[in-house]
Write an enzyme that holds these catalytic residues in place. Structure first.
Site, PDB file in Angstrom:
ATOM      1  N   HIS A 120      57.982  39.570  38.340  1.00 60.33           N
ATOM      2  CA  HIS A 120      57.301  38.592  37.479  1.00 60.33           C
ATOM      3  C   HIS A 120      56.098  39.210  36.770  1.00 60.33           C
ATOM      4  O   HIS A 120      55.599  38.650  35.806  1.00 60.33           O
ATOM      5  CB  HIS A 120      56.881  37.355  38.286  1.00 60.33           C
ATOM      6  CG  HIS A 120      55.854  37.619  39.332  1.00 60.33           C
ATOM      7  ND1 HIS A 120      56.180  38.115  40.594  1.00 60.33           N
ATOM      8  CD2 HIS A 120      54.502  37.474  39.333  1.00 60.33           C
ATOM      9  CE1 HIS A 120      55.075  38.246  41.294  1.00 60.33           C
ATOM     10  NE2 HIS A 120      54.040  37.862  40.558  1.00 60.33           N
ATOM     11  N   GLU A 146      47.899  34.293  39.644  1.00 57.12           N
ATOM     12  CA  GLU A 146      47.376  35.597  40.046  1.00 57.12           C
ATOM     13  C   GLU A 146      46.137  35.981  39.233  1.00 57.12           C
ATOM     14  O   GLU A 146      45.148  36.439  39.800  1.00 57.12           O
ATOM     15  CB  GLU A 146      48.457  36.674  39.903  1.00 57.12           C
ATOM     16  CG  GLU A 146      49.536  36.560  40.952  1.00 57.12           C
ATOM     17  CD  GLU A 146      50.539  37.699  40.909  1.00 57.12           C
ATOM     18  OE1 GLU A 146      50.278  38.727  40.251  1.00 57.12           O
ATOM     19  OE2 GLU A 146      51.595  37.562  41.550  1.00 57.12           O
TER      20      GLU A 146
END
Length: 156
Positions: A120, A146
């Site tokens: 990803h 993130e």
């Protein structure tokens, strides 16, 4: 999540447990699959903490099956730091195969271990998301989470 005696061989993402089990049964049609939520409870917990944003690195034993090229790509993906991204071209250069950009994309698409092998975190050269086996929306959410956690940590 599916495991062998050696480690994790699959991590699938989805909203419906039945569909995920069906996917594992199709992918590992010759294996004897038994649901067991207790044997590797700590591995499952680590993955859940990663998804929740409480863990930024997953260092779990893996039993990945793929071609030599795919394994090379997947190893390179595991070196991308949490909260950062790379392009398919970056990965191709990193494995000393700069012309193999499309093959890198295919290897990302064939990744059997979501999150631990963080495909990803790979974007197109123009910065767009590209593809993601588990859905572009999920890829976008993971990347936003993130980057947000990295920013929050740097502000404290």
């Amino acid at each position: 999540m599916a495991t062998t005696e050696k480690g994790i061989c699959a991590v699938k993402l989805g909203d419906e447990a039945d569909k995920l089990e069906q996917t594992l049964n199709q992918e590992f049609h010759q294996a004897q699959i038994m649901r067991d939520d207790h044997t590797h409870k700590e591995w499952i917990q680590a993955i859940l903490e990663f998804i929740a944003g409480d863990e930024t690195h997953l260092d779990l034993p893996l039993d990945i099956r793929g071609t030599a090229f795919q394994k090379q790509v997947w190893e390179a993906l595991q070196k991308i730091p949490y909260g950062e991204t790379r392009t398919y071209a970056d990965i191709a250069r990193n494995i000393a195969k700069p012309q193999a950009v499309r093959a890198v994309g295919n290897a990302c698409g064939a990744n059997p271990i979501a999150l631990i092998v963080p495909c990803h975190r790979v974007l197109r050269s123009d910065g767009s998301l590209g593809g993601y086996h588990w859905g572009i929306e999920r890829k976008q959410k993971l990347l936003i989470q993130e980057s947000k956690l990295i920013k929050d940590d740097s502000n404290t």
